[in-house]
Write a protein that holds these residues in place. Structure first.
Motif, PDB file in Angstrom:
ATOM      1  N   GLN A 438       0.830  -1.198   0.000  1.00  0.00           N
ATOM      2  CA  GLN A 438       0.000   0.000   0.000  1.00  0.00           C
ATOM      3  C   GLN A 438       0.873   1.260   0.000  1.00  0.00           C
ATOM      4  O   GLN A 438       1.955   1.274   0.590  1.00  0.00           O
ATOM      5  CB  GLN A 438      -0.936   0.001   1.217  1.00  0.00           C
ATOM      6  CG  GLN A 438      -1.790  -1.265   1.325  1.00  0.00           C
ATOM      7  CD  GLN A 438      -2.585  -1.331   2.597  1.00  0.00           C
ATOM      8  OE1 GLN A 438      -3.686  -0.800   2.678  1.00  0.00           O
ATOM      9  NE2 GLN A 438      -2.028  -1.979   3.611  1.00  0.00           N
ATOM     10  N   LYS A 439       0.349   2.311  -0.668  1.00  0.00           N
ATOM     11  CA  LYS A 439       0.968   3.641  -0.673  1.00  0.00           C
ATOM     12  C   LYS A 439       2.461   3.547  -0.992  1.00  0.00           C
ATOM     13  O   LYS A 439       3.325   3.830  -0.149  1.00  0.00           O
ATOM     14  CB  LYS A 439       0.739   4.346   0.661  1.00  0.00           C
ATOM     15  CG  LYS A 439      -0.743   4.600   0.940  1.00  0.00           C
ATOM     16  CD  LYS A 439      -0.946   5.326   2.268  1.00  0.00           C
ATOM     17  CE  LYS A 439      -2.435   5.573   2.531  1.00  0.00           C
ATOM     18  NZ  LYS A 439      -2.660   6.258   3.815  1.00  0.00           N
ATOM     19  N   LEU A 440       2.735   3.150  -2.221  1.00  0.00           N
ATOM     20  CA  LEU A 440       4.125   2.961  -2.653  1.00  0.00           C
ATOM     21  C   LEU A 440       4.941   4.236  -2.512  1.00  0.00           C
ATOM     22  O   LEU A 440       4.425   5.355  -2.688  1.00  0.00           O
ATOM     23  CB  LEU A 440       4.159   2.514  -4.115  1.00  0.00           C
ATOM     24  CG  LEU A 440       3.770   1.068  -4.433  1.00  0.00           C
ATOM     25  CD1 LEU A 440       3.655   0.896  -5.940  1.00  0.00           C
ATOM     26  CD2 LEU A 440       4.796   0.101  -3.872  1.00  0.00           C
ATOM     27  N   ASN A 441       6.208   4.050  -2.212  1.00  0.00           N
ATOM     28  CA  ASN A 441       7.160   5.143  -2.354  1.00  0.00           C
ATOM     29  C   ASN A 441       8.320   4.654  -3.206  1.00  0.00           C
ATOM     30  O   ASN A 441       8.429   3.460  -3.504  1.00  0.00           O
ATOM     31  CB  ASN A 441       7.631   5.662  -0.987  1.00  0.00           C
ATOM     32  CG  ASN A 441       8.222   4.557  -0.130  1.00  0.00           C
ATOM     33  OD1 ASN A 441       9.142   3.875  -0.550  1.00  0.00           O
ATOM     34  ND2 ASN A 441       7.681   4.367   1.072  1.00  0.00           N
ATOM     35  N   LEU A 442       9.164   5.564  -3.631  1.00  0.00           N
ATOM     36  CA  LEU A 442      10.227   5.200  -4.565  1.00  0.00           C
ATOM     37  C   LEU A 442      11.184   4.170  -3.993  1.00  0.00           C
ATOM     38  O   LEU A 442      11.793   3.387  -4.735  1.00  0.00           O
ATOM     39  CB  LEU A 442      10.987   6.455  -5.001  1.00  0.00           C
ATOM     40  CG  LEU A 442      10.163   7.483  -5.793  1.00  0.00           C
ATOM     41  CD1 LEU A 442      11.009   8.713  -6.110  1.00  0.00           C
ATOM     42  CD2 LEU A 442       9.625   6.856  -7.084  1.00  0.00           C
ATOM     43  N   GLN A 467       9.308  -1.945 -10.422  1.00  0.00           N
ATOM     44  CA  GLN A 467       9.654  -0.568 -10.757  1.00  0.00           C
ATOM     45  C   GLN A 467       8.543   0.354 -10.284  1.00  0.00           C
ATOM     46  O   GLN A 467       7.366   0.092 -10.521  1.00  0.00           O
ATOM     47  CB  GLN A 467       9.863  -0.424 -12.264  1.00  0.00           C
ATOM     48  CG  GLN A 467      10.979  -1.306 -12.819  1.00  0.00           C
ATOM     49  CD  GLN A 467      11.076  -1.229 -14.320  1.00  0.00           C
ATOM     50  OE1 GLN A 467      10.406  -0.418 -14.957  1.00  0.00           O
ATOM     51  NE2 GLN A 467      11.916  -2.086 -14.909  1.00  0.00           N
ATOM     52  N   VAL A 468       8.926   1.425  -9.617  1.00  0.00           N
ATOM     53  CA  VAL A 468       7.969   2.418  -9.109  1.00  0.00           C
ATOM     54  C   VAL A 468       8.287   3.753  -9.779  1.00  0.00           C
ATOM     55  O   VAL A 468       9.400   4.289  -9.634  1.00  0.00           O
ATOM     56  CB  VAL A 468       8.040   2.538  -7.574  1.00  0.00           C
ATOM     57  CG1 VAL A 468       7.036   3.581  -7.088  1.00  0.00           C
ATOM     58  CG2 VAL A 468       7.796   1.181  -6.922  1.00  0.00           C
ATOM     59  N   ALA A 469       7.323   4.291 -10.529  1.00  0.00           N
ATOM     60  CA  ALA A 469       7.527   5.560 -11.250  1.00  0.00           C
ATOM     61  C   ALA A 469       7.080   6.741 -10.396  1.00  0.00           C
ATOM     62  O   ALA A 469       6.211   6.600  -9.527  1.00  0.00           O
ATOM     63  CB  ALA A 469       6.752   5.530 -12.560  1.00  0.00           C
ATOM     64  N   PRO A 470       7.658   7.931 -10.627  1.00  0.00           N
ATOM     65  CA  PRO A 470       7.154   9.133  -9.948  1.00  0.00           C
ATOM     66  C   PRO A 470       5.712   9.376 -10.364  1.00  0.00           C
ATOM     67  O   PRO A 470       5.268   8.921 -11.424  1.00  0.00           O
ATOM     68  CB  PRO A 470       8.077  10.239 -10.454  1.00  0.00           C
ATOM     69  CG  PRO A 470       9.278   9.533 -10.992  1.00  0.00           C
ATOM     70  CD  PRO A 470       8.798   8.211 -11.503  1.00  0.00           C
ATOM     71  N   PRO A 471       4.941  10.071  -9.555  1.00  0.00           N
ATOM     72  CA  PRO A 471       3.545  10.332  -9.918  1.00  0.00           C
ATOM     73  C   PRO A 471       3.459  11.132 -11.210  1.00  0.00           C
ATOM     74  O   PRO A 471       4.282  12.002 -11.493  1.00  0.00           O
ATOM     75  CB  PRO A 471       3.002  11.107  -8.714  1.00  0.00           C
ATOM     76  CG  PRO A 471       4.200  11.665  -8.031  1.00  0.00           C
ATOM     77  CD  PRO A 471       5.319  10.695  -8.261  1.00  0.00           C
TER      78      PRO A 471
END
Length: 481
Positions: A438-442, A467-471
């Motif tokens: 939940q509520k991913l961060n980089l 991989q988590v992209a910036p908003p």
């Protein structure tokens, strides 16, 4: 994923590598399970004492049955919290102790059988220990059943059955005394059936059977047997070849003895009919066959002369008169029961044996697919697991390599999951092995590893590079004007 593959690339947009290796399941010879007390009757309380544990256990799981099947699951116990979760086989009488032992209150006859304790340590390694418990019934009075109570000496066969609904040791008595040695030779291996061929007059009398176990003894009412003696005299005339002088002789006592020709006397069987595969008797077994492979079944028996063979599939006769049956190109339509019938062409007696043939379970490749496939900072992501094993026992998720400091959470057969050292409070596990973050961060980007263990002890490991992209611009907060 098949356990024979070392590495395979999963078909998803993220880099996803799957590996398999040998099972981390061991039967710990040092783990012992002992019922206390040892001799048990219905209504007693018992403790299945466990010895030989390492002291590093994370959880205990008890099964009341011969295998690690979820249908036999009694309860799971988490050591750190003391939480106990009942399973399908829980009767309301069982409770797990903190030391792993199992208490059972008010025993029932159905509590008899094999019990298995499976332990789980912090390295996600399992050990199993086996024990057996017998709850002895208070035995009801048995009954002696006979094929006939009035027999003719030297002609008739006597068959007596000790009928009792409960498993127990059986003893026979004749006129109140233990069975004579000569008569005992006709007992079946389980002692319940007494057979005497060409019964003699001295075997007339009262027969009783007694059933006993460590907590109970019960004897039947007497069954009285009458044996008639008939004195045979030589006939004045002998008609037909079976009564000719070549086929009969007179004993000193005046009895007629029929002489059976050797060619007829040697016609026996069929006996011990069996189905054999690869030199192994498989009668009554289930044979697993891989898809599109071949199988040959052989029918064997003891018979003179050689028997005639008939094969049947699911009760329908096949056009095959040979002693073997070939099954080629195994497919679902060929799953079922195969029966061999052996018939002696002279005695016209027959016997049969059967096996069940089934397809082996197809290996299903597992893969991890993130939903959404391109998560952004602030969003929730679910790492869904496709093709997870249906006989799953436990699983664990790791943030990085599969080591205890990196463990996010692990789940037990009861459905409870246990938070690991790397749990941040934002991860949730599901019964289908999926993981919700939940509520991913980089900083959540990176390698995630899933480790599964099946009931049979097969272990699989899957990896995913998340991989988590910036908003995106549409989701970024507007700066104050």
């Amino acid at each position: 994923m098949s356990s024979t593959d070392d590495h395979s690339l999963c078909g998803c947009s993220q880099c996803c590598v799957s590996t398999s290796h040998a099972a981390v399941l061991s039967v710990g010879a040092e783990i012992s399970i002992t019922p206390e007390p040892a001799q048990l009757a219905p209504g007693d309380n018992v403790t299945l004492l466990v010895r030989g544990l390492s002291g590093e256990e994370l959880a205990y799981t008890w099964y009341a049955g011969p295998t690690l099947s979820l249908s036999y699951l009694v309860a799971s116990y988490i050591v750190s919290t003391g939480d106990e979760t009942p399973g399908p086989a829980h009767t309301g009488r069982e409770a797990v102790r903190p030391d792993g032992s199992l208490d059972i209150q008010g025993l029932l006859p159905g509590h008899s059988g094999t019990y298995i304790l499976q332990t789980l340590n912090r390295q996600l390694q399992t050990e199993v220990g086996y024990g057996h418990m017998q709850v002895y019934e208070t035995l009801a009075q048995p009954t002696v059943l006979a094929n006939a109570t009035e027999l003719v000496e030297r002609r008739d066969t006597l068959r007596l059955l000790c009928s009792s609904p409960s498993p127990a040791e059986v003893r026979w008595f004749f006129n109140g005394d233990a069975l004579p040695v000569a008569v005992r030779l006709g007992l079946s291996p389980d002692g319940r059936t007494l057979t005497r061929h060409s019964v003699r007059r001295e075997e007339a009398g009262a027969y009783q059977c007694e059933v006993r176990n460590p907590v109970s003894v019960s004897r039947s009412e007497p069954l009285n047997l009458t044996v008639y003696s008939i004195d045979l005299k030589p006939p004045l005339k002998c008609a037909g070849p079976t009564h000719s002088s070549q086929n009969t002789e007179i004993s000193p006592g005046g009895e007629i003895i029929l002489k059976i020709p050797e060619q007829i006397r040697d016609q026996v069987g069929p006996e011990r009919v069996a189905i054999v595969q690869d030199s192994t008797t498989r009668t009554g077994c289930t044979i697993k066959v891989d898809f599109n492979t071949s199988l040959t079944l052989w029918c064997t028996s003891r018979s003179c002369p050689e028997p005639e063979y008939v094969w049947a599939f699911n009760g329908r006769a096949l056009e095959n008169g040979r002693d073997h049956l070939n099954i080629s190109g195994m497919a679902a339509a060929q799953e079922g029961t195969y029966t061999c019938i052996a018939k002696n062409p002279k005695t016209l007696l027959s016997g049969s044996a059967s096996v069940v043939v089934k397809l082996s379970a197809a290996a299903i490749s597992m893969m991890i697919v993130p939903v959404p496939t391109k998560p952004e900072e602030g969003q929730d992501v679910t790492l869904t697991v496709q093709g997870y094993p249906k006989d799953l026992l436990v699983y664990a998720w790791y943030r990085g390599p599969a080591s205890e400091p990196n463990r996010l959470l692990s789940q037990l057969p009861s459905g409870n999951w246990i938070a690991g050292p790397a749990h941040t409070g934002r991860e949730v596990g599901f019964a289908n092995c999926s993981l919700l973050v939940q509520k991913l961060n980089l900083t959540d980007a990176g390698r995630y590893m899933l480790k599964t263990v099946t009931v049979q002890g097969k272990t699989d490991t899957l990896e995913l590079e998340l991989q988590v992209a910036p908003p995106s611009l549409a989701r970024r907060p507007m700066p104050p004007s």
